[in-house]
Design a protein around this motif. Structure first.
Motif, PDB file in Angstrom:
ATOM      1  N   LEU A 115       0.647  -1.143  -0.019  1.00 15.95           N
ATOM      2  CA  LEU A 115       0.235   0.232  -0.061  1.00 15.95           C
ATOM      3  C   LEU A 115       0.954   1.167   0.020  1.00 15.95           C
ATOM      4  O   LEU A 115       0.339   2.408  -0.048  1.00 15.95           O
ATOM      5  N   LEU A 116       2.289   1.079   0.116  1.00 20.62           N
ATOM      6  CA  LEU A 116       2.817   2.482   0.367  1.00 20.62           C
ATOM      7  C   LEU A 116       3.763   2.580  -1.070  1.00 20.62           C
ATOM      8  O   LEU A 116       4.203   1.430  -1.759  1.00 20.62           O
ATOM      9  N   SER A 117       3.918   3.778  -1.425  1.00 20.81           N
ATOM     10  CA  SER A 117       4.311   4.084  -2.550  1.00 20.81           C
ATOM     11  C   SER A 117       5.870   4.077  -2.346  1.00 20.81           C
ATOM     12  O   SER A 117       6.397   3.864  -1.175  1.00 20.81           O
ATOM     13  N   ASP A 118       6.783   3.981  -3.438  1.00 22.49           N
ATOM     14  CA  ASP A 118       8.171   3.915  -3.301  1.00 22.49           C
ATOM     15  C   ASP A 118       8.631   5.156  -2.456  1.00 22.49           C
ATOM     16  O   ASP A 118       9.562   5.177  -1.797  1.00 22.49           O
ATOM     17  N   GLU A 119       8.164   6.336  -2.812  1.00 20.43           N
ATOM     18  CA  GLU A 119       8.457   7.534  -1.928  1.00 20.43           C
ATOM     19  C   GLU A 119       8.302   7.293  -0.482  1.00 20.43           C
ATOM     20  O   GLU A 119       9.043   7.708   0.415  1.00 20.43           O
ATOM     21  N   TRP A 120       6.839   6.798   0.006  1.00 19.48           N
ATOM     22  CA  TRP A 120       6.881   6.469   1.399  1.00 19.48           C
ATOM     23  C   TRP A 120       7.827   5.506   1.982  1.00 19.48           C
ATOM     24  O   TRP A 120       8.004   5.461   3.164  1.00 19.48           O
ATOM     25  N   LYS A 121       8.087   4.347   1.173  1.00 19.24           N
ATOM     26  CA  LYS A 121       8.962   3.317   1.623  1.00 19.24           C
ATOM     27  C   LYS A 121      10.257   4.149   2.009  1.00 19.24           C
ATOM     28  O   LYS A 121      10.971   3.838   2.812  1.00 19.24           O
ATOM     29  N   VAL A 122      10.824   4.837   1.135  1.00 20.47           N
ATOM     30  CA  VAL A 122      12.013   5.854   1.430  1.00 20.47           C
ATOM     31  C   VAL A 122      11.909   6.547   2.511  1.00 20.47           C
ATOM     32  O   VAL A 122      12.614   6.482   3.529  1.00 20.47           O
ATOM     33  N   LYS A 123      10.869   7.153   2.804  1.00 16.80           N
ATOM     34  CA  LYS A 123      10.659   7.988   4.237  1.00 16.80           C
ATOM     35  C   LYS A 123      10.483   7.115   5.388  1.00 16.80           C
ATOM     36  O   LYS A 123      11.061   7.581   6.517  1.00 16.80           O
ATOM     37  N   VAL A 124      10.038   5.908   5.195  1.00 16.90           N
ATOM     38  CA  VAL A 124       9.774   4.971   6.421  1.00 16.90           C
ATOM     39  C   VAL A 124      11.267   4.502   6.835  1.00 16.90           C
ATOM     40  O   VAL A 124      11.799   4.370   7.799  1.00 16.90           O
ATOM     41  N   ASP A 125      12.119   4.061   5.641  1.00 16.59           N
ATOM     42  CA  ASP A 125      13.615   3.906   6.290  1.00 16.59           C
ATOM     43  C   ASP A 125      14.352   5.112   6.636  1.00 16.59           C
ATOM     44  O   ASP A 125      14.893   4.902   7.544  1.00 16.59           O
ATOM     45  N   GLU A 126      14.235   6.289   6.130  1.00  9.44           N
ATOM     46  CA  GLU A 126      14.817   7.462   6.661  1.00  9.44           C
ATOM     47  C   GLU A 126      14.238   7.404   8.110  1.00  9.44           C
ATOM     48  O   GLU A 126      15.172   7.877   8.937  1.00  9.44           O
ATOM     49  N   GLY A 127      13.030   7.409   8.472  1.00 11.98           N
ATOM     50  CA  GLY A 127      12.458   7.652   9.603  1.00 11.98           C
ATOM     51  C   GLY A 127      12.709   6.422  10.663  1.00 11.98           C
ATOM     52  O   GLY A 127      13.144   6.873  11.779  1.00 11.98           O
ATOM     53  N   THR A 128      13.215   5.191  10.246  1.00 12.82           N
ATOM     54  CA  THR A 128      13.678   4.388  10.942  1.00 12.82           C
ATOM     55  C   THR A 128      15.124   4.718  11.390  1.00 12.82           C
ATOM     56  O   THR A 128      15.506   4.691  12.748  1.00 12.82           O
ATOM     57  N   ASP A 129      16.054   5.243  10.614  1.00 16.62           N
ATOM     58  CA  ASP A 129      17.120   5.605  10.952  1.00 16.62           C
ATOM     59  C   ASP A 129      17.172   6.927  11.951  1.00 16.62           C
ATOM     60  O   ASP A 129      17.875   6.595  12.800  1.00 16.62           O
ATOM     61  N   GLN A 130      16.302   7.762  11.660  1.00 14.70           N
ATOM     62  CA  GLN A 130      16.191   8.884  12.567  1.00 14.70           C
ATOM     63  C   GLN A 130      15.670   8.378  14.025  1.00 14.70           C
ATOM     64  O   GLN A 130      16.028   9.059  15.069  1.00 14.70           O
ATOM     65  N   ALA A 131      14.736   7.396  14.003  1.00 15.54           N
ATOM     66  CA  ALA A 131      14.357   6.940  15.419  1.00 15.54           C
ATOM     67  C   ALA A 131      15.388   5.977  16.132  1.00 15.54           C
ATOM     68  O   ALA A 131      15.522   6.173  17.202  1.00 15.54           O
ATOM     69  N   ALA A 132      16.196   5.439  15.385  1.00  9.00           N
ATOM     70  CA  ALA A 132      17.521   4.733  16.087  1.00  9.00           C
ATOM     71  C   ALA A 132      18.329   5.929  16.749  1.00  9.00           C
ATOM     72  O   ALA A 132      18.813   5.522  17.840  1.00  9.00           O
ATOM     73  N   THR A 133      18.726   6.792  15.908  1.00  4.17           N
ATOM     74  CA  THR A 133      19.562   8.044  16.331  1.00  4.17           C
ATOM     75  C   THR A 133      18.728   8.533  17.799  1.00  4.17           C
ATOM     76  O   THR A 133      19.390   8.921  18.498  1.00  4.17           O
ATOM     77  N   TYR A 134      17.479   8.591  17.546  1.00  2.00           N
ATOM     78  CA  TYR A 134      16.561   9.627  18.696  1.00  2.00           C
ATOM     79  C   TYR A 134      16.765   8.808  19.789  1.00  2.00           C
ATOM     80  O   TYR A 134      17.045   9.194  20.782  1.00  2.00           O
ATOM     81  N   ILE A 135      16.517   7.472  19.657  1.00  2.00           N
ATOM     82  CA  ILE A 135      16.776   6.369  20.703  1.00  2.00           C
ATOM     83  C   ILE A 135      18.115   6.387  21.426  1.00  2.00           C
ATOM     84  O   ILE A 135      18.061   6.522  22.837  1.00  2.00           O
ATOM     85  N   GLN A 136      18.961   6.282  20.658  1.00  5.39           N
ATOM     86  CA  GLN A 136      20.414   6.441  21.475  1.00  5.39           C
ATOM     87  C   GLN A 136      20.608   7.594  22.166  1.00  5.39           C
ATOM     88  O   GLN A 136      21.195   7.659  23.049  1.00  5.39           O
ATOM     89  N   SER A 137      20.167   8.800  21.246  1.00  2.00           N
ATOM     90  CA  SER A 137      20.419  10.041  22.095  1.00  2.00           C
ATOM     91  C   SER A 137      19.550  10.343  23.392  1.00  2.00           C
ATOM     92  O   SER A 137      20.352  10.888  24.019  1.00  2.00           O
ATOM     93  N   SER A 138      18.411   9.713  23.331  1.00  2.00           N
ATOM     94  CA  SER A 138      17.566   9.771  24.368  1.00  2.00           C
ATOM     95  C   SER A 138      18.165   9.033  25.445  1.00  2.00           C
ATOM     96  O   SER A 138      18.106   9.306  26.809  1.00  2.00           O
ATOM     97  N   VAL A 139      18.454   7.627  25.187  1.00  2.00           N
ATOM     98  CA  VAL A 139      19.052   6.734  26.352  1.00  2.00           C
ATOM     99  C   VAL A 139      20.351   7.385  26.829  1.00  2.00           C
ATOM    100  O   VAL A 139      20.535   7.315  28.134  1.00  2.00           O
ATOM    101  N   THR A 140      21.094   7.818  26.102  1.00  2.00           N
ATOM    102  CA  THR A 140      22.368   8.449  26.498  1.00  2.00           C
ATOM    103  C   THR A 140      22.219   9.631  27.517  1.00  2.00           C
ATOM    104  O   THR A 140      22.881   9.831  28.368  1.00  2.00           O
ATOM    105  N   ASP A 141      21.179  10.546  27.042  1.00  2.00           N
ATOM    106  CA  ASP A 141      20.863  11.737  27.975  1.00  2.00           C
ATOM    107  C   ASP A 141      20.502  11.391  29.004  1.00  2.00           C
ATOM    108  O   ASP A 141      20.587  11.999  30.306  1.00  2.00           O
TER     109      ASP A 141
END
Length: 378
Positions: A149-175
């Motif tokens: 149901l997701l277009s290629d554009e949205w799949k790219v956004k999901v991948d980018e969002g996943t990477d950002q989520a990982a960075t955010y989780i790491q940063s939040s845990v560190t803080d």
């Protein structure tokens, strides 16, 4: 008797007879309207010709109108003619322009056609419509994997969002670990673990001396959490979970909340976000202002052409369903004879007078001829 007087008398009698006879014949087309009886005996030539044959006349007129006057081909030529189309287009454009220039509010227009325009009722109807549309659309997608149901554009956004989520989780845990509360949590966790290990935990604590195990482990934990490899590990883990989710059918996620609940919440959210009362107070002119020119110059002519084309294609069926010959027949049968007589005489009165005069002239000529024959034979 003087021959000249005889001829004059015979001319006069002939003219009178000819004129009266033609006048009577004309009147007998319509009069009398009804048969005249002497006892049980009906006088001949009553009623008049047209009253007597009115039903037959109606039938013949009905056939003539349908078969020769008001034909499908004739109407089609009229409809498809450029003059008629131009007239209809101009009329439709004028009417559309008048309609779209009205300052009447939308709710007033709807009330005139019997539509309830209260904000609550409109919102309720909108909620019901959105809910139905949601279930109708979802029926086609519930069994499909989420990734389809997701277009290629949205799949790219999901991948980018996943990477950002990982960075955010790491940063939040560190803080959090750097904060006093976080450090205290780690220390308490290690100390509680050692206490629960009994003799083994006491032995480890005695080896550490004055510096606790927590004070030595905490910096190592903090260093590991901040490493790039930890970030990569988080990304890999989240991407793996996301891929698993993408393979699941949409129904799995919908069932966790409930399709009815989702549809109702979605519909209410959309309906409440719309300024329904403001829309209802806007005038027809305000609503149509952005596209008035397009409607008048493009949409109306196109609609007229398509409407005429459709009507032209359906003309035979429409005429057949209307039973035009029967309509003409019924109207002629129901027509008042005195009105029909007035109409015919009003149109042809001069011609009927000329027929009367012609009868008198012929009668006079015949009288002259008879007088001359009488004199010659006498």
């Amino acid at each position: 008797m003087n021959s000249f007087v005889l001829i004059l008398i015979m001319i006069g009698l002939g003219a009178i007879i000819g004129g009266v006879t033609n006048s009577l014949a004309i009147k007998m087309l319509f009069r009398p309207y009804r048969p005249i009886y002497l006892g049980k005996f009906k006088l001949p030539l009553t009623p008049g010709l047209i009253p007597k044959r009115q039903e037959e006349l109606a039938q013949q007129l009905g056939k003539m109108v349908v078969e020769h006057l008001l034909t499908a081909d004739g109407l089609r030529r009229k409809l498809e003619g450029p003059v008629f189309q131009n007239q209809m287009t101009t009329w439709a454009q004028n009417e559309a322009g008048k309609l779209m220039e009205k300052p009447t509010a939308l709710h007033q227009v709807l009330e005139r056609v019997g539509v309830n325009t209260s904000a609550g009722d409109v919102e309720s109807r909108l909620v019901d419509w959105i809910e139905k549309r949601y279930h109708h659309v979802m029926n086609d997608y519930r069994d499909q994997p989420l990734k389809d149901l997701l277009s290629d554009e949205w799949k790219v956004k999901v991948d980018e969002g996943t990477d950002q989520a990982a960075t955010y989780i790491q940063s939040s845990v560190t803080d959090y670990l750097k904060s006093a509360e976080g450090k205290e949590k780690v220390v308490n966790l290690i100390e509680n673990y050692l206490e629960n290990q009994g003799f083994f935990g006491s032995m480890i604590s005695s080896f550490m001396g004055s510096e606790s195990l927590a004070d030595r482990v905490y910096p190592a934990i903090l260093t590991y959490v901040q490493k790039a490899e930890t970030n990569e590990w988080l990304k890999d883990m989240l991407h793996t979970e996301i891929r698993k989710m993408m393979e699941q059918p949409v129904r799995v996620f919908e069932d966790k909340i409930g399709p009815d609940t989702i549809g109702h919440i979605l519909a209410e959210s959309v309906a409440k976000s719309m300024p329904i009362e403001e829309w209802m107070e806007r005038s027809v002119k305000d609503w149509t202002k952005p596209f008035q020119d397009k409607v008048i110059q493009e949409f109306v002519p196109m609609l007229v052409v398509k409407g005429i084309g459709w009507l032209s294609d359906q003309i035979e069926g429409l005429m057949e369903s209307m039973h035009l010959s029967e309509i003409v027949q019924e109207e002629v049968n129901a027509f008042q004879l005195d009105r029909l007589e007035d109409m015919v005489l009003g149109i042809s009165r001069r011609e009927f007078k000329m027929i009367t005069y012609l009868g008198a002239l012929l009668g006079g000529a015949i009288g002259l001829l008879q007088g001359m024959i009488v004199i010659l034979l006498g």
